[in-house]
Design an enzyme around this catalytic site. Structure first.
Site, PDB file in Angstrom:
ATOM      1  N   LYS A 178       0.847  -1.206   0.000  1.00 40.42           N
ATOM      2  CA  LYS A 178       0.000   0.000   0.000  1.00 40.42           C
ATOM      3  C   LYS A 178       0.878   1.250   0.000  1.00 40.42           C
ATOM      4  CE  LYS A 178      -1.706   1.602   4.007  1.00 40.42           C
ATOM      5  NZ  LYS A 178      -1.447   3.035   4.304  1.00 40.42           N
ATOM      6  N   ASN A 179       1.899   1.260   0.854  1.00 37.53           N
ATOM      7  CA  ASN A 179       2.687   2.479   1.048  1.00 37.53           C
ATOM      8  C   ASN A 179       3.708   2.736  -0.047  1.00 37.53           C
ATOM      9  OD1 ASN A 179       1.126   2.939   3.210  1.00 37.53           O
ATOM     10  ND2 ASN A 179       2.633   2.321   4.745  1.00 37.53           N
ATOM     11  N   ARG A 188      -5.646  10.773   4.417  1.00 33.37           N
ATOM     12  CA  ARG A 188      -4.726  11.857   4.766  1.00 33.37           C
ATOM     13  C   ARG A 188      -3.425  11.780   3.974  1.00 33.37           C
ATOM     14  NH1 ARG A 188      -0.527  11.348   6.747  1.00 33.37           N
ATOM     15  NH2 ARG A 188      -0.306  13.535   7.311  1.00 33.37           N
ATOM     16  N   CYS A 242      -4.941  12.320  12.445  1.00 28.81           N
ATOM     17  CA  CYS A 242      -5.788  11.128  12.283  1.00 28.81           C
ATOM     18  C   CYS A 242      -5.746  10.365  13.599  1.00 28.81           C
ATOM     19  CB  CYS A 242      -5.288  10.270  11.134  1.00 28.81           C
ATOM     20  SG  CYS A 242      -3.738   9.446  11.539  1.00 28.81           S
ATOM     21  N   ARG A 287       0.140  14.231  12.844  1.00 24.36           N
ATOM     22  CA  ARG A 287       0.596  14.100  11.447  1.00 24.36           C
ATOM     23  C   ARG A 287       0.918  15.468  10.820  1.00 24.36           C
ATOM     24  NH1 ARG A 287      -1.182   8.912   9.944  1.00 24.36           N
ATOM     25  NH2 ARG A 287       0.537   8.854   8.467  1.00 24.36           N
ATOM     26  N   PRO A 288       1.791  16.263  11.409  1.00 18.43           N
ATOM     27  CA  PRO A 288       2.145  17.560  10.824  1.00 18.43           C
ATOM     28  C   PRO A 288       2.815  17.396   9.465  1.00 18.43           C
ATOM     29  CG  PRO A 288       3.699  16.970  12.547  1.00 18.43           C
ATOM     30  CD  PRO A 288       2.607  15.940  12.591  1.00 18.43           C
ATOM     31  N   ILE A 289       2.860  18.480   8.679  1.00 21.62           N
ATOM     32  CA  ILE A 289       3.528  18.421   7.369  1.00 21.62           C
ATOM     33  C   ILE A 289       4.582  19.516   7.254  1.00 21.62           C
ATOM     34  CG2 ILE A 289       1.587  17.324   6.157  1.00 21.62           C
ATOM     35  CD1 ILE A 289       0.859  20.152   5.096  1.00 21.62           C
ATOM     36  N   ASP A 290       5.066  19.984   8.389  1.00 24.71           N
ATOM     37  CA  ASP A 290       6.052  21.081   8.379  1.00 24.71           C
ATOM     38  C   ASP A 290       7.301  20.726   7.579  1.00 24.71           C
ATOM     39  OD1 ASP A 290       6.242  19.218  10.572  1.00 24.71           O
ATOM     40  OD2 ASP A 290       7.949  20.367  11.275  1.00 24.71           O
ATOM     41  N   LEU A 291       7.738  19.473   7.642  1.00 29.21           N
ATOM     42  CA  LEU A 291       8.970  19.086   6.919  1.00 29.21           C
ATOM     43  C   LEU A 291       8.729  19.100   5.403  1.00 29.21           C
ATOM     44  CD1 LEU A 291      10.160  16.144   9.223  1.00 29.21           C
ATOM     45  CD2 LEU A 291      10.847  18.561   9.279  1.00 29.21           C
ATOM     46  N   ASP A 322       4.429   0.324  11.926  1.00 25.80           N
ATOM     47  CA  ASP A 322       3.190  -0.284  11.409  1.00 25.80           C
ATOM     48  C   ASP A 322       3.026  -1.730  11.854  1.00 25.80           C
ATOM     49  OD1 ASP A 322       3.310   1.454   8.184  1.00 25.80           O
ATOM     50  OD2 ASP A 322       2.779   2.104  10.206  1.00 25.80           O
ATOM     51  N   ILE A 353       7.631   6.644  17.025  1.00 27.02           N
ATOM     52  CA  ILE A 353       7.295   7.352  15.779  1.00 27.02           C
ATOM     53  C   ILE A 353       6.014   8.167  15.919  1.00 27.02           C
ATOM     54  CG2 ILE A 353       6.843   7.125  13.311  1.00 27.02           C
ATOM     55  CD1 ILE A 353       9.663   6.226  14.015  1.00 27.02           C
ATOM     56  N   ARG A 375      -8.632  -0.414   4.345  1.00 25.93           N
ATOM     57  CA  ARG A 375      -7.731   0.579   3.735  1.00 25.93           C
ATOM     58  C   ARG A 375      -6.402  -0.071   3.357  1.00 25.93           C
ATOM     59  NH1 ARG A 375      -6.410   3.805   7.806  1.00 25.93           N
ATOM     60  NH2 ARG A 375      -4.761   4.439   6.384  1.00 25.93           N
TER      61      ARG A 375
HETATM   62  C1  EPZ Z   1       4.209   6.819   6.263  1.00 32.76           C
HETATM   63  O1  EPZ Z   1       3.454   7.840   6.888  1.00 32.76           O
HETATM   64  C2  EPZ Z   1       3.276   5.623   6.159  1.00 32.76           C
HETATM   65  N1  EPZ Z   1       2.110   5.967   5.352  1.00 32.76           N
HETATM   66  C3  EPZ Z   1       2.810   5.204   7.557  1.00 32.76           C
HETATM   67  O2  EPZ Z   1       2.001   4.044   7.415  1.00 32.76           O
HETATM   68  C4  EPZ Z   1       4.044   4.838   8.381  1.00 32.76           C
HETATM   69  O3  EPZ Z   1       3.635   4.495   9.683  1.00 32.76           O
HETATM   70  C5  EPZ Z   1       4.992   6.049   8.420  1.00 32.76           C
HETATM   71  O4  EPZ Z   1       5.342   6.443   7.068  1.00 32.76           O
HETATM   72  C6  EPZ Z   1       6.269   5.756   9.169  1.00 32.76           C
HETATM   73  O5  EPZ Z   1       6.924   4.685   8.581  1.00 32.76           O
HETATM   74  C7  EPZ Z   1       2.229   5.940   3.992  1.00 32.76           C
HETATM   75  O6  EPZ Z   1       3.294   5.686   3.459  1.00 32.76           O
HETATM   76  C8  EPZ Z   1       0.994   6.251   3.204  1.00 32.76           C
HETATM   77  P1  EPZ Z   1       6.333  10.114   8.454  1.00 32.76           P
HETATM   78  P2  EPZ Z   1       4.062   9.357   6.941  1.00 32.76           P
HETATM   79  O7  EPZ Z   1       6.240  11.397   7.708  1.00 32.76           O
HETATM   80  O8  EPZ Z   1       4.790   9.646   5.698  1.00 32.76           O
HETATM   81  C9  EPZ Z   1       6.571  13.273  11.973  1.00 32.76           C
HETATM   82  C10 EPZ Z   1       0.053   2.742   7.661  1.00 32.76           C
HETATM   83  O9  EPZ Z   1      -0.537   2.237   8.625  1.00 32.76           O
HETATM   84  N2  EPZ Z   1       6.506  14.298  10.910  1.00 32.76           N
HETATM   85  O10 EPZ Z   1       7.541   9.265   8.298  1.00 32.76           O
HETATM   86  O11 EPZ Z   1       2.969  10.280   7.344  1.00 32.76           O
HETATM   87  C11 EPZ Z   1       5.231  12.604  12.166  1.00 32.76           C
HETATM   88  O12 EPZ Z   1       4.412  13.359  13.044  1.00 32.76           O
HETATM   89  C12 EPZ Z   1       0.608   4.152   7.773  1.00 32.76           C
HETATM   90  O13 EPZ Z   1       0.244   2.179   6.554  1.00 32.76           O
HETATM   91  C13 EPZ Z   1       6.678  15.635  11.244  1.00 32.76           C
HETATM   92  O14 EPZ Z   1       6.894  15.983  12.402  1.00 32.76           O
HETATM   93  O15 EPZ Z   1       5.079   9.212   8.151  1.00 32.76           O
HETATM   94  C14 EPZ Z   1       5.603  11.278  12.763  1.00 32.76           C
HETATM   95  O16 EPZ Z   1       5.811  11.451  14.142  1.00 32.76           O
HETATM   96  C15 EPZ Z   1       0.404   4.759   9.156  1.00 32.76           C
HETATM   97  N3  EPZ Z   1       6.601  16.567  10.263  1.00 32.76           N
HETATM   98  C16 EPZ Z   1       6.955  10.965  12.107  1.00 32.76           C
HETATM   99  O17 EPZ Z   1       7.432  12.204  11.567  1.00 32.76           O
HETATM  100  C17 EPZ Z   1       6.378  16.234   8.961  1.00 32.76           C
HETATM  101  O18 EPZ Z   1       6.338  17.150   8.106  1.00 32.76           O
HETATM  102  C18 EPZ Z   1       6.865   9.935  10.990  1.00 32.76           C
HETATM  103  O19 EPZ Z   1       6.057  10.460   9.989  1.00 32.76           O
HETATM  104  C19 EPZ Z   1       6.190  14.868   8.642  1.00 32.76           C
HETATM  105  C20 EPZ Z   1       6.271  13.923   9.629  1.00 32.76           C
END
Ligand code: EPZ
Length: 432
Positions: free
Chosen positions: A22-23, A92, A116, A121-125, A308, A330, A400
């Site tokens: 999926k990912n 999301r 969620c 789930r911030p997107i600042d990065l 996950d 995480i 999902r």
């Molecule tokens: C991806 O989510 C996966 N989703 C998640 O799988 C997975 O758990 C996660 O990576 C970690 O491996 C998909 O690929 C669709 P991150 P993503 O950005 O990209 C923080 C599932 O069940 N962060 O690596 O959203 C964030 O808050 C899902 O299949 C910031 O602070 O994960 C978190 O604490 C759930 N700022 C950490 O980083 C940002 O701008 C990891 O998030 C982005 C992230």
């Protein structure tokens, strides 16, 4: 609302063909919007998150067709760069359309995905990195309006403060058509990143180092259509292994990617499960009569233990011998399965981001709720070895990410049926 009825106690055995990841499928399909031409994506899993992604591609003017596991995306007639809130709220992780829209059309208008079930789930990065490439981003409440200046994006060196998977994906896609070279330091190293880079390079991108900590992207003029086969899903693969492990069974996984699963396979072997890799893509597990103690499970970015898989391993720990400690580093709210497992008799104590699970418990059937995708899958694993019948509500979360979950488990001998019809949760917001 659809639900699963699971009668525990059956030993699972047989063969399972692992679904496409999926990912990986989600970012690859989104990236197809950045391509001028037709892409053929193979081994695409049949999931509601994939359906949501195809809805967005169609909304953007792409022609989309699906035949079994093959999805074709033709973005020749792609038009606007705005994704309405109703589509963003379906899933999301639609935030991964940001990079493709900027690369393809130089603009993107979408609502910030928001939090969620598992965290804020911030997107600042994502936004910091895109601004480093020269993207102008206006944030007005939930609405993001992004624009590439007339001269186009320019290559930049950028360090992620956390190896965010989504941010790495958005930056890698946008950088493909930036002028000059982009270097992403502290990039995520997940296999899904490597798979996305392979797809983009097949489309004419010049990405080097995906899967290592530093990714270098040489900008090119544009991307053309390509064919790609999505890698196997390492998380659903380990979910099926866990299902056999908790029922004292044995399973042969076909079309698996054991090389992506080292952290989880090591933990499975610790519990006494015997694992055998028969060819590059098959993996055989034989469970012991009784699972031995799981040591500390600490979730980390890849190649560490995947967040996950944390919930599913907690279901295993609940019935294994000894006490196990889970540290979720995480996401801030990823223990929502604990309350539900406790209703099945599990003995788990949570302190902040640490959960202590006392094992060797005989779980019993109960009525429980799937709070998110991975928590829901963990409840099914627990129900398979519980005494009596369990009812698992809100299984649209599980749909999902787990393809035809009840059918695939029934093929291994599980006594499990689906009742009711599917619908999203009350506010329609899905994590992922
Ligand atoms: C991806 O989510 C996966 N989703 C998640 O799988 C997975 O758990 C996660 O990576 C970690 O491996 C998909 O690929 C669709 P991150 P993503 O950005 O990209 C923080 C599932 O069940 N962060 O690596 O959203 C964030 O808050 C899902 O299949 C910031 O602070 O994960 C978190 O604490 C759930 N700022 C950490 O980083 C940002 O701008 C990891 O998030 C982005 C992230």
């Amino acid at each position: 609302m659809a639900l699963f009825v699971v009668r525990g106690g059956r030993r699972l055995e047989g063969e399972h063909r692992v679904q496409g990841a999926k990912n990986s499928a989600l970012p690859v399909l989104a990236a197809a919007a950045a391509v001028r031409g037709q892409c053929v994506i193979r081994n695409c899993p049949d999931l509601s998150d994939v359906k949501a992604t195809l809805h967005i591609l169609k909304h953007l003017g792409c022609k989309v067709a699906r035949e079994g596991e093959i999805v074709t995306v033709d973005s020749t007639a792609r038009s606007g760069c705005a994704i309405p809130r109703r589509l963003m709220r379906e899933m999301r992780s639609s935030i991964v359309f940001l990079g493709p829209l900027l690369a393809a059309l130089g603009c993107a208008e979408l609502s910030a995905p928001g939090g969620c079930e598992i965290g804020l789930r911030p997107i600042d990065l994502h936004l910091e990195g895109l601004r480093a490439l020269g993207v102008e981003i206006a944030e007005d409440g939930e609405c993001l309006t992004c624009r590439v200046p007339a001269g186009g994006m320019r290559g930049a060196r950028f360090s992620l403060s956390f190896p965010s998977v989504g941010a790495t994906e958005n930056l890698m896609i946008a950088a493909c058509v930036a002028k000059g070279v982009t270097v992403i330091n502290n990039a995520a190293r997940e296999p899904e990143i490597v798979d996305l880079a392979a797809f983009l390079n097949a489309c004419g991108a010049k990405i080097h180092g995906a899967g290592e900590g530093v990714i270098l992207v040489e900008g090119v003029k544009g991307l053309h259509g390509a064919e790609h086969t999505v890698i196997p899903d390492r998380i659903t693969a380990v979910t099926f292994l866990a299902s056999a492990a908790v029922t004292g069974g044995e399973v042969l996984l076909r079309r698996a990617a054991p090389g992506h699963m080292d952290a989880t396979l090591t933990m499975l072997e610790q519990t006494g499960c015997r694992l055998r890799r028969e060819r590059g893509d098959t993996l055989h597990l034989k469970a012991p009569a009784r699972l031995r103690q799981l040591s500390t499970v600490r979730t980390m970015p890849y190649p560490g233990f995947p967040t996950d898989a944390q919930a599913v391993f907690m279901s295993m720990a609940a019935v294994a011998e000894g006490t196990s400690i889970f540290s979720e580093t995480i996401f801030e709210n990823r223990f929502r399965h604990v309350a539900e497992l406790t209703r099945m008799g599990a003995k788990i104590r949570v302190e902040g981001r640490v959960a202590v699970t006392e094992g060797a418990v005989r779980l019993h059937g109960a009525k429980v709720n799937a709070c998110d995708l991975r928590a829901g899958a963990a409840l099914v694993v627990a129900a398979l070895c519980a005494e009596g019948t369990s009812v698992i509500n809100q299984v649209h979360h599980i749909d999902r990410g787990c393809e035809r979950f009840e059918e695939n488990l029934r093929l291994l001998g599980a006594n499990m049926i689906r009742e009711g019809n599917n619908a999203t949760d009350k506010n329609g917001q899905e994590g992922s």
